[in-house]
Design an enzyme around this catalytic site. Structure first.
Site, PDB file in Angstrom:
ATOM      1  N   ASP A 222       0.875  -1.165   0.000  1.00 38.91           N
ATOM      2  CA  ASP A 222       0.000   0.000   0.000  1.00 38.91           C
ATOM      3  C   ASP A 222       0.914   1.217   0.000  1.00 38.91           C
ATOM      4  O   ASP A 222       1.621   1.465   0.988  1.00 38.91           O
ATOM      5  CB  ASP A 222      -0.893  -0.011   1.243  1.00 38.91           C
ATOM      6  CG  ASP A 222      -1.807   1.197   1.322  1.00 38.91           C
ATOM      7  OD1 ASP A 222      -1.621   2.165   0.555  1.00 38.91           O
ATOM      8  OD2 ASP A 222      -2.707   1.188   2.200  1.00 38.91           O
TER       9      ASP A 222
ATOM     10  N   TYR B 201      -6.013  16.032 -10.267  1.00 38.92           N
ATOM     11  CA  TYR B 201      -5.253  15.300 -11.284  1.00 38.92           C
ATOM     12  C   TYR B 201      -4.151  16.188 -11.861  1.00 38.92           C
ATOM     13  O   TYR B 201      -2.997  15.779 -12.000  1.00 38.92           O
ATOM     14  CB  TYR B 201      -6.187  14.828 -12.394  1.00 38.92           C
ATOM     15  CG  TYR B 201      -5.521  13.951 -13.424  1.00 38.92           C
ATOM     16  CD1 TYR B 201      -5.456  12.572 -13.248  1.00 38.92           C
ATOM     17  CD2 TYR B 201      -4.949  14.491 -14.582  1.00 38.92           C
ATOM     18  CE1 TYR B 201      -4.841  11.757 -14.189  1.00 38.92           C
ATOM     19  CE2 TYR B 201      -4.335  13.694 -15.516  1.00 38.92           C
ATOM     20  CZ  TYR B 201      -4.284  12.324 -15.321  1.00 38.92           C
ATOM     21  OH  TYR B 201      -3.661  11.518 -16.253  1.00 38.92           O
TER      22      TYR B 201
ATOM     23  N   LYS C  86      -0.009  15.608 -11.618  1.00 41.26           N
ATOM     24  CA  LYS C  86       0.857  15.466 -12.794  1.00 41.26           C
ATOM     25  C   LYS C  86       1.886  16.586 -12.866  1.00 41.26           C
ATOM     26  O   LYS C  86       3.058  16.351 -13.202  1.00 41.26           O
ATOM     27  CB  LYS C  86       0.015  15.418 -14.074  1.00 41.26           C
ATOM     28  CG  LYS C  86      -0.852  14.168 -14.190  1.00 41.26           C
ATOM     29  CD  LYS C  86      -0.026  12.895 -14.084  1.00 41.26           C
ATOM     30  CE  LYS C  86      -0.862  11.636 -14.200  1.00 41.26           C
ATOM     31  NZ  LYS C  86      -0.078  10.400 -13.948  1.00 41.26           N
TER      32      LYS C  86
ATOM     33  N   THR D  99      -6.237   0.654 -21.526  1.00 47.01           N
ATOM     34  CA  THR D  99      -6.201  -0.065 -20.252  1.00 47.01           C
ATOM     35  C   THR D  99      -7.573  -0.639 -19.922  1.00 47.01           C
ATOM     36  O   THR D  99      -8.581  -0.300 -20.549  1.00 47.01           O
ATOM     37  CB  THR D  99      -5.769   0.859 -19.112  1.00 47.01           C
ATOM     38  OG1 THR D  99      -6.764   1.890 -18.963  1.00 47.01           O
ATOM     39  CG2 THR D  99      -4.418   1.492 -19.387  1.00 47.01           C
TER      40      THR D  99
END
Length: 286
Positions: A74, A167, A171, A202
Site C-alpha cells: 500500500d 489530477y 501530474k 487499459t
C-alpha cells in the site's frame, strides 16, 4: 534493456502494476530481460472491478522473458514502502530503474471539484507524495549501482485541464519532482524524468469507453500500456541517458527519437497540440 555496459541483469521496481499502465510497463521491462518488482494492493482478481493482481503481472513478466517478483504494498504506508526497498537491497544490493506509477485515481464524475467527494484529493498523497517516498528509498540503491533512472508516469494534464484540479496538481507535481531530483542526482549518474503518456488502452479506459453511448465513443488508436515500458527500457539503455535527466518528455516523441514502436508495430502520435502541450517545448521539455 541493458545496463549500457553489458553488466548484470537490470533490476526494476514498478509501483502500481496490478493493472493499467504499471502492468504494461512492468511486462515491457520483463521483455527486455529485467527482474521486475511488481507492487500494488491487489492480490485477488476481485480486489478491483477492473481485475488484475500483482501475481498475474509477475507471471506475465516471466512469460515475457524477465523475472517478476510480486510484492503487496500500500503506497500510502511509508513503512511498507521502506520494507519493499529493504527487500530489494537484501536481494540485489542495488537498483537500476524505479517507475513511480502508483496513484489513487477517483472515478471521473461530472461537476466542479467542490461537488465531488473530497477523497479525490487523495491522489496528491498516493500519486505524488508516494512518488517522493519511493524515490527517497530507491535513491541510495540507484546511487550504489553507479547508474540509474527514476521515471514518473506523467500526462498532458500537467499543463492543461484534464479530469480535475487534483489530477492536474499531481501530474504537474510529478514533473517538478523529476526536475528537482534530477539536479541532486546528477553527480551520481542517476537520471530522473517524467514521461507523458497518451490515451492508453487499459482495463479502466475500456470500461469507461464501453459505458458511453456508441456514438460518443472515441475511435482514435490508443497506446498500449507496454509502449511506455518499451520507451523506458530504450531510454535506460541509451548512451545519452543523462541528456534527458530533469525533463518532462512526451512518450510518443521520445519513442520516435529512440526508434521505439508499440506492440503492433505502430508509432503512437504525440498529442502536444490536441491536449494543450506547449506549442514550443517547455523549459523542461526537449
Amino acid at each position: 534493456m541493458t545496463t549500457g555496459s553489458g553488466g548484470p541483469t537490470p533490476v526494476a521496481v514498478v509501483t502500481g502494476a496490478s493493472r493499467g499502465a504499471g502492468k504494461g510497463i512492468a511486462i515491457a521491462l520483463g521483455e527486455s530481460g529485467a527482474t521486475v518488482y511488481v507492487t500494488g494492493r491487489s492480490q485477488q482478481p476481485t480486489d478491483s472491478p477492473h481485475g488484475g493482481t500483482i501475481a498475474e503481472t509477475a507471471a506475465l513478466i516471466d512469460e515475457a522473458g524477465g523475472k517478476g517478483i510480486p510484492v503487496a504494498v500500500d503506497h500510502g504506508d511509508d513503512e511498507a514502502v521502506a520494507e519493499l526497498f529493504d527487500q530489494v537491497r537484501r536481494d540485489h544490493g542495488r537498483l537500476d530503474v524505479l517507475v513511480n506509477n502508483a496513484a489513487k485515481v477517483s472515478p471521473v464524475l461530472p461537476g466542479g471539484f467542490w461537488e465531488k467527494p473530497l477523497e479525490a484529493a487523495d491522489l496528491i498523497n498516493v500519486g505524488l507524495r508516494s512518488h517522493y517516498v519511493a524515490s527517497f528509498h530507491a535513491a541510495p540503491l540507484l546511487i550504489a549501482n553507479g547508474r540509474g533512472l527514476i521515471v514518473n508516469t506523467g500526462h498532458y494534464g500537467a499543463v492543461a485541464y484534464f479530469h480535475s484540479p487534483a489530477y492536474g496538481a499531481q501530474k504537474a507535481g510529478a514533473d517538478k519532482l523529476a526536475a528537482d531530483m534530477a539536479k541532486e542526482l546528477r553527480p551520481h549518474n542517476v537520471a530522473a524524468v517524467s514521461i507523458w503518456m497518451g490515451g492508453l488502452d487499459t482495463e479502466r479506459a475500456r470500461a469507461y469507453i464501453d459505458s458511453l453511448p456508441p456514438e460518443s465513443r472515441p475511435t482514435a488508436r490508443r497506446e498500449s500500456p507496454q509502449f511506455t515500458g518499451r520507451v523506458i527500457a530504450a531510454l535506460y539503455a541509451a548512451d545519452d541517458l543523462m541528456h534527458y535527466s530533469g525533463r518532462a518528455v512526451i512518450g510518443a516523441e521520445l519513442g520516435a527519437r529512440l526508434g521505439v514502436t508499440d506492440i503492433d508495430g505502430s508509432a503512437p502520435l504525440s498529442l502536444r497540440y490536441e491536449l494543450g502541450g506547449p506549442p514550443e517545448p517547455h523549459p523542461t521539455l526537449w
